[in-house]
Design an enzyme around this catalytic site. Structure first.
Site, PDB file in Angstrom:
ATOM      1  N   CYS A 220     -60.988 -58.867  11.111  1.00 58.16           N
ATOM      2  CA  CYS A 220     -62.055 -59.192  10.166  1.00 58.16           C
ATOM      3  C   CYS A 220     -62.706 -60.516  10.545  1.00 58.16           C
ATOM      4  O   CYS A 220     -63.934 -60.675  10.446  1.00 58.16           O
ATOM      5  CB  CYS A 220     -61.549 -59.209   8.728  1.00 58.16           C
ATOM      6  SG  CYS A 220     -60.260 -60.419   8.393  1.00 58.16           S
TER       7      CYS A 220
ATOM      8  N   ASN B 109     -63.657 -59.504   3.628  1.00 55.72           N
ATOM      9  CA  ASN B 109     -63.025 -59.396   4.942  1.00 55.72           C
ATOM     10  C   ASN B 109     -62.574 -57.967   5.227  1.00 55.72           C
ATOM     11  O   ASN B 109     -62.579 -57.521   6.365  1.00 55.72           O
ATOM     12  CB  ASN B 109     -61.835 -60.364   5.049  1.00 55.72           C
ATOM     13  CG  ASN B 109     -60.879 -60.264   3.885  1.00 55.72           C
ATOM     14  OD1 ASN B 109     -61.301 -60.227   2.738  1.00 55.72           O
ATOM     15  ND2 ASN B 109     -59.590 -60.198   4.163  1.00 55.72           N
TER      16      ASN B 109
END
Lengths: 350, 263
Positions: free
Chosen positions: B95, B237
């Protein structure tokens, strides 16, 4: 639990002190310091960037020396004292940092994590232990969690194989009562040693370390001359003198520590002891000690009162590693300030 | 099909509610159905994907790997989507990589002479599952390697921090670049163009600081707010990973669809 066990002094001078000189410690200082304290009775001398192995970065500051150079120099000058490193997962990795450090003769690895995030230390503690070396867990910014939560996290570290758990008062935000409660409860619930690492923002570092010891902590993590981030740390030689007066066996050589403080550390710490009005605000706000330099820079750049930056950082509950928030907060405060002055300007026109 | 280890897990129950076939036999369920499966999203762990990858390859299944295992071609859709879909295994990096690589790329396409790139990702503790925590080292290493791979800058660094504050914080990525003589206006244009590209699949992707420059150090911060549909909005994320992965799958399906139409 063995109350008779000797105290273990973890010397973080060459690690935390690196914060105080923007990570510019020289090979000469490391060599001279290690030689000076090698027979002073310390358990381990921890060496590296202020935020630990692998932390040299634009975020926290670029080291003058490569991690491996620092370790090689220290190793060559420590004959009777264990060599230690500090490592924060997310900064340093096993591959890039722990493996080479062990190959260079590191005996002790202190794995630092924010006090509520112990499970990110699992990989690192297990790796170090499986290679026959000592691993300790460090709960940073411990003031941000309840004693119950600290126990929960410390038990995880114990389960991974940590030989001890040290509470790190990273912000120097501790009151004597906070230390008493946290250390006592950890001492009761853990089978392994408990330690304490103080910062001196509120002028309580030596006192808090002493209270930790009274409550059963066996690991005293401190710095000669108090050399460390922000307001500095528990001054090791002062703690040593205090314990001697109290008749507590330390195994430390006071004169050797005093000499190292006076001859090696004091001359390179140009700011002297960094206990300033700002460090008091920093401690009150509970902001990571090493943010001090970043706050001072941002305050100048955006023409903002550094006290306001500290207080706002505290409100936002920032943790170690979030130095990039300093500019963000300073910029926001500057925008609010210019908006305020524009508003009052407009009001005055009405 | 949704396959895991536990039919009672929230994810499995959610899939079942939506009428998606579910299984608790993990990779075995995929092997049994291999003839009917074209694409697999692997959201297990790096260690597990190392075992899954050869199996998926054997059955000719296109693997989109959401772990930091780095078996396949590293993919950040705004940079190399079309190139990736012809591989048999695509790795979605991390992420942090999905958040920061677009910015790093936007800077180095203006200044290929950039000497150093560093990213700092801060995510809410609550959005970091046991997979991320068990793989924190792989996460850090893989993100660092992705920065080098996509920006063509040899010296890079990745830092990841978890913040437990309540209410949970949004994901924050700060990218620092050392550029000898930065043209900050050009960099700004490039970064903001990139921001709009990423927003096509992650609407909550916003530049909040910069790019600003001091002493050759260019600083840019982006925040990623999630959609708040299935996962909470602070889990930007996770959204940026899943949305990037979906984008890869869609492009792959488009291409496969094109082939079958012609045939």
């Amino acid at each position: 639990m063995s109350d008779n066990k000797k105290l273990m002094f973890f010397d973080s001078t060459l690690r935390d002190g690196n914060h105080a000189i923007k990570h510019q410690i020289t090979a000469n200082t490391i060599a001279n310091y290690c030689r000076a304290v090698d027979d002073a009775g310390l358990y381990t001398v921890i060496v590296g960037h202020g935020n630990g192995a692998g932390a040299s970065s634009l975020q926290t500051g670029i080291s003058l020396l490569d991690d491996n150079v620092m370790l090689s120099v220290a190793r060559a000058n420590l004959k009777h004292t264990k060599l230690g490193i500090f490592l924060i997962p997310g900064y340093g990795t096993i591959e890039d940092n722990i493996t080479p450090a062990l190959a260079l003769g590191t005996d002790v690895v202190c794995v630092g994590i924010h006090c509520t995030e112990a499970n990110v230390a699992r990989q690192h503690i297990q790796y170090v232990r499986s290679h026959g070396k000592e691993a300790y867990g460090i709960l940073m910014m411990y003031h941000m969690a309840t004693p119950e939560r600290l126990v929960e996290e410390a038990l995880k570290l114990q389960e991974y194989g940590a030989l001890g758990v040290t509470l790190m008062d990273s912000a120097g935000a501790s009151t004597p009562n906070m230390v008493r409660k946290a250390v006592t409860v950890l001492r009761t619930k853990l089978d392994i040693n408990v330690g304490f690492h103080a910062h001196n923002n509120l002028g309580a570092a030596v006192g808090n370390s002493y209270i930790a010891l009274e409550c059963g902590a066996k690991i005293m993590d401190a710095c000669v001359c108090g050399f460390g981030a922000g307001a500095g740390n528990c001054q090791l030689e002062a703690l040593c003198a205090l314990l001697k007066k109290e008749g507590i066996q330390t195994g430390l050589d006071l004169y050797k520590l005093l000499d190292a403080s006076e001859q090696i550390i004091a001359p390179i710490w140009s700011d002297g002891k960094a206990q300033t009005v700002l460090s008091i605000i920093s401690g009150m706000s509970g902001v990571f000690s090493s943010f001090a330099t970043h706050v001072a820079n941002a305050a100048k750049r955006f023409n903002i009162d550094p006290r306001d930056i500290f207080i706002e950082l505290g409100n936002r509950k920032v943790v170690g590693g979030q130095e990039d928030m300093v500019v963000d907060v300073a910029m926001n405060l500057a925008q609010m300030k210019s908006k305020d002055s524009r508003d009052s300007f407009l009001e005055s026109l009405l | 099909m949704f396959t895991g280890r536990n039919l009672d897990s929230p994810g499995c129950r959610f899939a079942a509610e939506k009428g998606v076939p579910v299984s608790d036999k993990s990779i075995e369920a995929i092997i049994e159905q291999a003839d009917n499966i074209d694409i697999v999203f692997d959201a297990t762990t790096a260690a597990s994907h190392l075992g899954h990858a050869p199996i998926l390859k054997k059955f000719g299944i296109f693997a989109i790997d959401l772990t930091p295992a780095k078996v396949g071609k590293m993919c950040v859709p705004v940079v190399n989507l079309d190139e990736c879909v012809s591989f048999d295994n695509v790795n979605m990096v991390t992420c942090g990589g999905q958040g920061s690589v677009p910015i790093a790329y936007a800077i180095t396409r203006v200044h290929p002479e950039t000497t150093y790139i560093e990213m700092v990702s801060t995510i809410a503790s609550k959005s970091a599952g046991i997979g991320t925590r068990d793989n924190i080292d792989e996460f850090t290493q893989t993100t660092k390697e992705a920065l080098s791979f996509f920006s063509h800058v040899a010296k890079t660094k990745a830092i990841i921090t978890l913040n437990p504050a309540e209410p949970p914080i949004n994901m924050r990525n700060t990218v620092y670049a050392l550029v000898p003589e930065p043209d900050i206006e050009k960099i700004g244009k490039s970064v903001h163009a990139m921001e709009r590209e990423v927003q096509k699949y992650v609407s909550g992707y916003h530049v909040t600081v910069g790019p600003v420059c001091e002493n050759g150090r260019v600083t840019t911060t982006v925040e990623v707010m999630g959609l708040g549909d299935y996962l909470p909005s602070y889990a930007g994320n996770l959204d940026i990973m899943t949305n990037a992965a979906v984008r890869v799958a869609e492009r792959r399906a488009q291409m496969a669809g094109g082939v079958s139409l012609v045939g």
